[in-house]
Design an enzyme around this catalytic site. Structure first.
Site, PDB file in Angstrom:
ATOM      1  N   TYR A  24       8.519  30.091   2.079  1.00 33.81           N
ATOM      2  CA  TYR A  24       7.126  30.213   1.632  1.00 33.81           C
ATOM      3  C   TYR A  24       6.659  31.673   1.649  1.00 33.81           C
ATOM      4  O   TYR A  24       6.011  32.141   0.725  1.00 33.81           O
ATOM      5  CB  TYR A  24       6.269  29.347   2.552  1.00 33.81           C
ATOM      6  CG  TYR A  24       4.813  29.196   2.190  1.00 33.81           C
ATOM      7  CD1 TYR A  24       4.405  28.340   1.175  1.00 33.81           C
ATOM      8  CD2 TYR A  24       3.825  29.885   2.896  1.00 33.81           C
ATOM      9  CE1 TYR A  24       3.063  28.174   0.872  1.00 33.81           C
ATOM     10  CE2 TYR A  24       2.479  29.723   2.595  1.00 33.81           C
ATOM     11  CZ  TYR A  24       2.101  28.862   1.595  1.00 33.81           C
ATOM     12  OH  TYR A  24       0.767  28.704   1.294  1.00 33.81           O
TER      13      TYR A  24
ATOM     14  N   LYS B   2       5.376  33.816  -1.482  1.00 36.44           N
ATOM     15  CA  LYS B   2       4.011  34.336  -1.518  1.00 36.44           C
ATOM     16  C   LYS B   2       3.989  35.869  -1.619  1.00 36.44           C
ATOM     17  O   LYS B   2       3.078  36.444  -2.225  1.00 36.44           O
ATOM     18  CB  LYS B   2       3.231  33.858  -0.288  1.00 36.44           C
ATOM     19  CG  LYS B   2       2.964  32.346  -0.281  1.00 36.44           C
ATOM     20  CD  LYS B   2       2.338  31.872  -1.577  1.00 36.44           C
ATOM     21  CE  LYS B   2       1.645  30.530  -1.481  1.00 36.44           C
ATOM     22  NZ  LYS B   2       1.174  30.032  -2.790  1.00 36.44           N
TER      23      LYS B   2
ATOM     24  N   GLY C 248      -5.808  19.143  -8.541  1.00 34.96           N
ATOM     25  CA  GLY C 248      -6.216  17.820  -8.085  1.00 34.96           C
ATOM     26  C   GLY C 248      -6.621  17.765  -6.623  1.00 34.96           C
ATOM     27  O   GLY C 248      -7.174  16.768  -6.165  1.00 34.96           O
TER      28      GLY C 248
HETATM   29  P1  NAP Z   1      -2.976  21.139  -1.476  1.00 34.98           P
HETATM   30  O1  NAP Z   1      -4.302  20.574  -1.092  1.00 34.98           O
HETATM   31  O2  NAP Z   1      -1.738  20.525  -0.928  1.00 34.98           O
HETATM   32  O3  NAP Z   1      -2.897  21.199  -3.079  1.00 34.98           O
HETATM   33  C1  NAP Z   1      -1.754  21.633  -3.744  1.00 34.98           C
HETATM   34  C2  NAP Z   1      -1.510  20.752  -4.939  1.00 34.98           C
HETATM   35  O4  NAP Z   1      -0.339  21.224  -5.641  1.00 34.98           O
HETATM   36  C3  NAP Z   1      -1.230  19.280  -4.541  1.00 34.98           C
HETATM   37  O5  NAP Z   1      -2.020  18.409  -5.315  1.00 34.98           O
HETATM   38  C4  NAP Z   1       0.240  19.135  -4.858  1.00 34.98           C
HETATM   39  O6  NAP Z   1       0.612  17.822  -5.230  1.00 34.98           O
HETATM   40  C5  NAP Z   1       0.397  20.082  -6.038  1.00 34.98           C
HETATM   41  N1  NAP Z   1       1.796  20.370  -6.317  1.00 34.98           N
HETATM   42  C6  NAP Z   1       2.844  20.406  -5.476  1.00 34.98           C
HETATM   43  N2  NAP Z   1       3.979  20.668  -6.138  1.00 34.98           N
HETATM   44  C7  NAP Z   1       3.665  20.777  -7.439  1.00 34.98           C
HETATM   45  C8  NAP Z   1       4.401  21.010  -8.628  1.00 34.98           C
HETATM   46  N3  NAP Z   1       5.721  21.208  -8.608  1.00 34.98           N
HETATM   47  N4  NAP Z   1       3.735  21.044  -9.802  1.00 34.98           N
HETATM   48  C9  NAP Z   1       2.402  20.858  -9.843  1.00 34.98           C
HETATM   49  N5  NAP Z   1       1.638  20.640  -8.761  1.00 34.98           N
HETATM   50  C10 NAP Z   1       2.266  20.591  -7.567  1.00 34.98           C
HETATM   51  O7  NAP Z   1      -2.878  22.680  -1.088  1.00 34.98           O
HETATM   52  P2  NAP Z   1      -3.980  23.826  -0.932  1.00 34.98           P
HETATM   53  O8  NAP Z   1      -4.118  24.077   0.505  1.00 34.98           O
HETATM   54  O9  NAP Z   1      -5.188  23.572  -1.765  1.00 34.98           O
HETATM   55  O10 NAP Z   1      -3.154  25.049  -1.532  1.00 34.98           O
HETATM   56  C11 NAP Z   1      -3.399  25.609  -2.821  1.00 34.98           C
HETATM   57  C12 NAP Z   1      -2.628  26.926  -2.907  1.00 34.98           C
HETATM   58  O11 NAP Z   1      -3.130  27.819  -1.904  1.00 34.98           O
HETATM   59  C13 NAP Z   1      -1.141  26.777  -2.643  1.00 34.98           C
HETATM   60  O12 NAP Z   1      -0.420  27.651  -3.468  1.00 34.98           O
HETATM   61  C14 NAP Z   1      -0.993  27.208  -1.192  1.00 34.98           C
HETATM   62  O13 NAP Z   1       0.293  27.674  -0.938  1.00 34.98           O
HETATM   63  C15 NAP Z   1      -2.061  28.271  -1.113  1.00 34.98           C
HETATM   64  N6  NAP Z   1      -2.528  28.521   0.261  1.00 34.98           N
HETATM   65  C16 NAP Z   1      -3.079  27.535   1.023  1.00 34.98           C
HETATM   66  C17 NAP Z   1      -3.497  27.822   2.325  1.00 34.98           C
HETATM   67  C18 NAP Z   1      -4.115  26.793   3.231  1.00 34.98           C
HETATM   68  O14 NAP Z   1      -4.357  27.109   4.423  1.00 34.98           O
HETATM   69  N7  NAP Z   1      -4.422  25.588   2.774  1.00 34.98           N
HETATM   70  C19 NAP Z   1      -3.355  29.119   2.827  1.00 34.98           C
HETATM   71  C20 NAP Z   1      -2.784  30.100   2.013  1.00 34.98           C
HETATM   72  C21 NAP Z   1      -2.380  29.792   0.737  1.00 34.98           C
HETATM   73  P3  NAP Z   1       1.119  16.794  -4.074  1.00 34.98           P
HETATM   74  O15 NAP Z   1      -0.012  16.666  -3.097  1.00 34.98           O
HETATM   75  O16 NAP Z   1       1.421  15.554  -4.838  1.00 34.98           O
HETATM   76  O17 NAP Z   1       2.331  17.448  -3.468  1.00 34.98           O
END
Ligand code: NAP
Length: 245
Positions: A148, A152, A14
């Protein structure tokens, strides 16, 4: 149309990286189940791409079972699983609570385990499957992220193990490890630190060899490559996508 006739399930679909991945899959012909914690964001992404929105907390076994069951029932099969669902609960070790630990480990590590275990049932039977788990450069260590970074790094080990276990069933399992990507997650980090987000991004970009932060689409395109048949001899790998080595 690399994903014509394929069915993909994207958790955390989402928002952020998951949303960009779901949209890319759909543009390239896949039917996509867009799953997120809340139905609202899942629906917002799914409706324009004629996908299937599913509300699911990935840390809950019953909900994960129902999510995979609905995907297969309504979209016909399951070829691709991408686990993007994620949260952060950053704190230095001496301030990190049991709850900070459990929330992060349960969402990333247990959540991915539950999704992979359900998905493999269908992938093994059809002798075809692609899984990509979202790791992070934090796997290499990052101040304030004991929970985290453990999760990871754990995902990388899980992917290598599943690549070994599922390889003979023609199932590829890889991880993508992004650096700084412009999403709600990094925005939340800046807020927590009391730093203006634009200044936070500029600071991060100055440390990145390509001198910019990542966009969700930068990550989605690598995920898509690993879920396509162009990479069918790549399994158990981690690809770092962070604008530098
Ligand atoms: P994001 O925009 O916060 O999206 C993550 C989504 O996961 C949010 O919609 C969140 O819902 C949902 N979520 C949280 N807890 C959940 C659960 N228990 N069950 C189902 N959904 C859940 O994050 P993103 O930056 O796109 O990150 C996506 C992935 O990439 C994550 O695994 C993150 O750790 C990884 N990542 C991100 C970055 C970065 O710089 N952004 C870097 C390295 C890795 P809510 O918003 O309602 O909490």
């Amino acid at each position: 149309m690399r994903f014509k006739d394929r069915v993909a399930l994207v958790t955390g679909g989402g928002r952020g990286i998951g949303a960009a991945t779901a949209q890319l899959f759909a543009r390239e012909g896949a039917k996509v189940a867009v799953s997120d914690l809340d139905e609202g964001p899942a629906r917002e992404v799914a409706v324009p791409i004629s996908g299937l929105p599913i509300a699911c907390d990935v840390s809950d076994r019953g909900q994960v079972e129902r999510m995979v069951e609905r995907t297969v029932k309504e979209l016909g099969r399951l070829d691709i699983l991408v686990t993007c669902a994620g949260v952060i609960r950053d704190n230095l070790l001496f301030k990190m609570t049991d709850e900070d630990w459990d929330t992060v480990i349960d969402t990333h590590l247990k959540g991915t385990f539950l999704c992979a275990r359900e998905a493999q049932k269908h992938m093994v039977e059809q002798k075809y499957g692609k899984m990509v788990f979202l790791s992070s450069t934090s796997a290499l260590g990052n101040r304030g992220q004991a929970n985290y970074s453990a999760a990871k790094a754990g995902l990388q080990g899980m992917a290598r193990t599943l690549a070994i276990e599922l390889g003979s069933f023609n199932v590829n399992v890889n991880t993508v490890a992004p650096g700084f990507v412009e999403t709600r997650m990094t925005r939340a980090t800046a807020e927590r630190m009391g730093v203006d987000y634009e200044a936070f991004k500029l600071g991060a970009a100055s440390q990145i060899p390509l001198r910019r932060v990542g966009q969700p689409e930068d990550i989605a395109s690598v995920i898509a490559f690993l879920c396509s048949d162009e990479s069918s001899f790549v399994s158990g790998q981690t690809v770092y996508v962070r604008g530098g080595p």
